[in-house]
Design an enzyme around this catalytic site. Structure first.
Site, PDB file in Angstrom:
ATOM      1  N   HIS A  73       0.875  -1.311   0.023  1.00 55.14           N
ATOM      2  CA  HIS A  73      -0.296  -0.092  -0.118  1.00 55.14           C
ATOM      3  C   HIS A  73       0.836   1.036  -0.148  1.00 55.14           C
ATOM      4  O   HIS A  73       1.063   1.973  -0.679  1.00 55.14           O
ATOM      5  CB  HIS A  73      -0.723  -0.362   1.383  1.00 55.14           C
ATOM      6  CG  HIS A  73      -1.912  -0.749   1.264  1.00 55.14           C
ATOM      7  ND1 HIS A  73      -2.249  -1.944   2.046  1.00 55.14           N
ATOM      8  CD2 HIS A  73      -2.846  -1.505  -0.019  1.00 55.14           C
ATOM      9  CE1 HIS A  73      -3.332  -2.515   1.990  1.00 55.14           C
ATOM     10  NE2 HIS A  73      -3.364  -2.716   1.094  1.00 55.14           N
ATOM     11  N   ARG A  77      -2.614  -6.633  -7.960  1.00 57.99           N
ATOM     12  CA  ARG A  77      -1.821  -7.475  -7.393  1.00 57.99           C
ATOM     13  C   ARG A  77      -1.211  -8.223  -8.896  1.00 57.99           C
ATOM     14  O   ARG A  77      -0.606  -8.695  -9.675  1.00 57.99           O
ATOM     15  CB  ARG A  77      -1.223  -8.158  -6.425  1.00 57.99           C
ATOM     16  CG  ARG A  77      -1.737  -7.717  -4.931  1.00 57.99           C
ATOM     17  CD  ARG A  77      -2.188  -7.402  -3.681  1.00 57.99           C
ATOM     18  NE  ARG A  77      -3.721  -7.848  -4.364  1.00 57.99           N
ATOM     19  CZ  ARG A  77      -4.468  -8.376  -3.023  1.00 57.99           C
ATOM     20  NH1 ARG A  77      -3.972  -9.070  -2.063  1.00 57.99           N
ATOM     21  NH2 ARG A  77      -5.289  -8.984  -3.416  1.00 57.99           N
ATOM     22  N   SER A  89      -3.333  -8.068   3.247  1.00 55.74           N
ATOM     23  CA  SER A  89      -3.339  -8.127   4.987  1.00 55.74           C
ATOM     24  C   SER A  89      -3.953  -8.183   5.371  1.00 55.74           C
ATOM     25  O   SER A  89      -3.379  -8.843   6.248  1.00 55.74           O
ATOM     26  CB  SER A  89      -4.758  -6.236   4.399  1.00 55.74           C
ATOM     27  OG  SER A  89      -4.156  -5.223   4.096  1.00 55.74           O
ATOM     28  N   LYS A 131     -16.070  -7.639   4.597  1.00 53.60           N
ATOM     29  CA  LYS A 131     -15.150  -7.792   5.794  1.00 53.60           C
ATOM     30  C   LYS A 131     -14.866  -6.830   7.074  1.00 53.60           C
ATOM     31  O   LYS A 131     -15.578  -5.609   7.334  1.00 53.60           O
ATOM     32  CB  LYS A 131     -13.589  -6.961   5.411  1.00 53.60           C
ATOM     33  CG  LYS A 131     -13.010  -7.360   3.886  1.00 53.60           C
ATOM     34  CD  LYS A 131     -11.814  -6.508   3.560  1.00 53.60           C
ATOM     35  CE  LYS A 131     -11.329  -7.304   2.309  1.00 53.60           C
ATOM     36  NZ  LYS A 131      -9.970  -6.268   2.404  1.00 53.60           N
TER      37      LYS A 131
HETATM   38  N1  COA Z   1      -0.444  -4.456  -1.662  1.00 58.20           N
HETATM   39  C1  COA Z   1      -0.571  -5.485  -1.214  1.00 58.20           C
HETATM   40  N2  COA Z   1      -1.837  -5.429  -0.981  1.00 58.20           N
HETATM   41  C2  COA Z   1      -2.613  -5.343  -1.151  1.00 58.20           C
HETATM   42  C3  COA Z   1      -2.563  -4.497  -2.424  1.00 58.20           C
HETATM   43  C4  COA Z   1      -1.148  -3.558  -2.433  1.00 58.20           C
HETATM   44  N3  COA Z   1      -0.478  -2.424  -3.498  1.00 58.20           N
HETATM   45  N4  COA Z   1      -3.520  -3.549  -3.169  1.00 58.20           N
HETATM   46  C5  COA Z   1      -4.046  -4.436  -2.895  1.00 58.20           C
HETATM   47  N5  COA Z   1      -4.081  -5.260  -1.702  1.00 58.20           N
HETATM   48  C6  COA Z   1      -4.868  -6.314  -0.922  1.00 58.20           C
HETATM   49  C7  COA Z   1      -5.365  -5.815   0.442  1.00 58.20           C
HETATM   50  O1  COA Z   1      -3.759  -5.882   1.440  1.00 58.20           O
HETATM   51  C8  COA Z   1      -6.471  -6.618   0.763  1.00 58.20           C
HETATM   52  O2  COA Z   1      -5.967  -7.947   1.113  1.00 58.20           O
HETATM   53  P1  COA Z   1      -7.135  -8.666   2.454  1.00 58.20           P
HETATM   54  O3  COA Z   1      -8.211  -9.342   1.323  1.00 58.20           O
HETATM   55  O4  COA Z   1      -6.443  -9.954   2.355  1.00 58.20           O
HETATM   56  O5  COA Z   1      -8.096  -7.867   3.090  1.00 58.20           O
HETATM   57  C9  COA Z   1      -6.886  -6.372  -0.160  1.00 58.20           C
HETATM   58  O6  COA Z   1      -6.139  -6.413  -1.355  1.00 58.20           O
HETATM   59  C10 COA Z   1      -7.686  -5.623  -0.857  1.00 58.20           C
HETATM   60  O7  COA Z   1      -7.870  -4.553   0.388  1.00 58.20           O
HETATM   61  P2  COA Z   1      -7.682  -2.865   0.201  1.00 58.20           P
HETATM   62  O8  COA Z   1      -6.604  -2.046  -0.796  1.00 58.20           O
HETATM   63  O9  COA Z   1      -7.410  -2.645   1.528  1.00 58.20           O
HETATM   64  O10 COA Z   1      -9.484  -1.919   0.196  1.00 58.20           O
HETATM   65  P3  COA Z   1     -10.380  -2.858  -0.051  1.00 58.20           P
HETATM   66  O11 COA Z   1     -11.235  -4.341  -1.842  1.00 58.20           O
HETATM   67  O12 COA Z   1     -10.340  -3.875   1.417  1.00 58.20           O
HETATM   68  O13 COA Z   1     -11.198  -1.348  -0.015  1.00 58.20           O
HETATM   69  C11 COA Z   1     -13.591   0.219  -0.123  1.00 58.20           C
HETATM   70  C12 COA Z   1     -12.558  -1.145  -0.494  1.00 58.20           C
HETATM   71  C13 COA Z   1     -13.275   0.591   1.127  1.00 58.20           C
HETATM   72  C14 COA Z   1     -12.247   0.345  -1.366  1.00 58.20           C
HETATM   73  C15 COA Z   1     -14.909  -0.039  -0.345  1.00 58.20           C
HETATM   74  O14 COA Z   1     -15.293  -1.095  -0.151  1.00 58.20           O
HETATM   75  C16 COA Z   1     -15.153   1.270  -0.253  1.00 58.20           C
HETATM   76  O15 COA Z   1     -15.431   1.614  -1.307  1.00 58.20           O
HETATM   77  N6  COA Z   1     -16.243   1.296   0.886  1.00 58.20           N
HETATM   78  C17 COA Z   1     -16.741   2.208   1.353  1.00 58.20           C
HETATM   79  C18 COA Z   1     -18.108   2.943   0.791  1.00 58.20           C
HETATM   80  C19 COA Z   1     -18.419   2.559  -0.403  1.00 58.20           C
HETATM   81  O16 COA Z   1     -18.173   3.454  -1.010  1.00 58.20           O
HETATM   82  N7  COA Z   1     -18.780   1.741  -1.728  1.00 58.20           N
HETATM   83  C20 COA Z   1     -19.120   1.605  -2.589  1.00 58.20           C
HETATM   84  C21 COA Z   1     -18.343   1.267  -3.775  1.00 58.20           C
HETATM   85  S1  COA Z   1     -18.266   0.607  -5.149  1.00 58.20           S
END
Ligand code: COA
Length: 159
Positions: free
Chosen positions: A18, A91, A129, A42
């Site tokens: 990240h 990724r 994560s 989650k």
């Molecule tokens: N390096 C390492 N890991 C990475 C990465 C990187 N560059 N990019 C993504 N990941 C991993 C994360 O570690 C995480 O792993 P996990 O699934 O084991 O937890 C996964 O990819 C994605 O997590 P993260 O990047 O933290 O984001 P998310 O996908 O959980 O986030 C939100 C989603 C919060 C952005 C989305 O639900 C949101 O926008 N919510 C707000 C409400 C909203 O607007 N909803 C409408 C959405 S259309």
């Protein structure tokens, strides 16, 4: 006008992958705001304000990068904030299906908002994560995966 990008995620926890994405996004935009948001799929292991505080600590020396928590639709916040783009790290091809759905939904909620995908650096392509949380649970070495501030915090709950 300064071009602001938002980097939303659940960041549970914030990893070196990240961090790499946030730093690279700063080369493309004048400022980047990391948004600790809720993913309804989650159950977070730490409250959002704790996750945000850890990111703040890990990125304290990076200029033009800020962190905040947010509850609600990221697209609505982006519009109100005047942000140009959302940043997401991908990724592998597997991430694209999930990311495309979100990017399309966000652009329908806010037509001006572009989602920019940055390819995760090869060193972090297999980091996630949940993997980090699992390593922390069993007391493994977290230094290859997360910034030192995050590693220290993760050692505490499972100690
Ligand atoms: N390096 C390492 N890991 C990475 C990465 C990187 N560059 N990019 C993504 N990941 C991993 C994360 O570690 C995480 O792993 P996990 O699934 O084991 O937890 C996964 O990819 C994605 O997590 P993260 O990047 O933290 O984001 P998310 O996908 O959980 O986030 C939100 C989603 C919060 C952005 C989305 O639900 C949101 O926008 N919510 C707000 C409400 C909203 O607007 N909803 C409408 C959405 S259309």
């Amino acid at each position: 006008m300064a071009r602001l990008a938002l980097y939303p995620g659940s960041f549970d926890p914030f990893t070196l992958g990240h961090l790499d994405i946030a730093q690279r996004a700063l080369r493309l935009f004048d400022a980047v705001e990391i948004i600790v948001a809720a993913n309804p799929e989650k159950k977070a292991s730490m409250p959002a304000d704790v996750r945000a505080a850890l990111i703040q600590e890990a990125t304290a020396d990076i200029q033009k990068l800020s962190v905040r928590t947010f509850e609600g639709l990221v697209a609505a916040y982006a519009e109100a904030r005047g942000a140009t783009a959302l940043i997401r790290g991908v990724r592998s091809a597997c991430d694209i299906t999930y990311e495309a759905k979100m990017a399309i939904a966000n652009s329908r909620l806010c037509a001006e908002l572009e989602t920019i995908f940055l390819l995760t650096a090869p060193a972090y392509a297999h980091t996630s994560s949940s993997l980090v949380r699992d390593i922390a649970r069993w007391g493994g070495d977290l230094t290859p995966f997360v910034p030192p501030a995050v590693a220290a915090a993760l050692r505490r709950p499972y100690a």
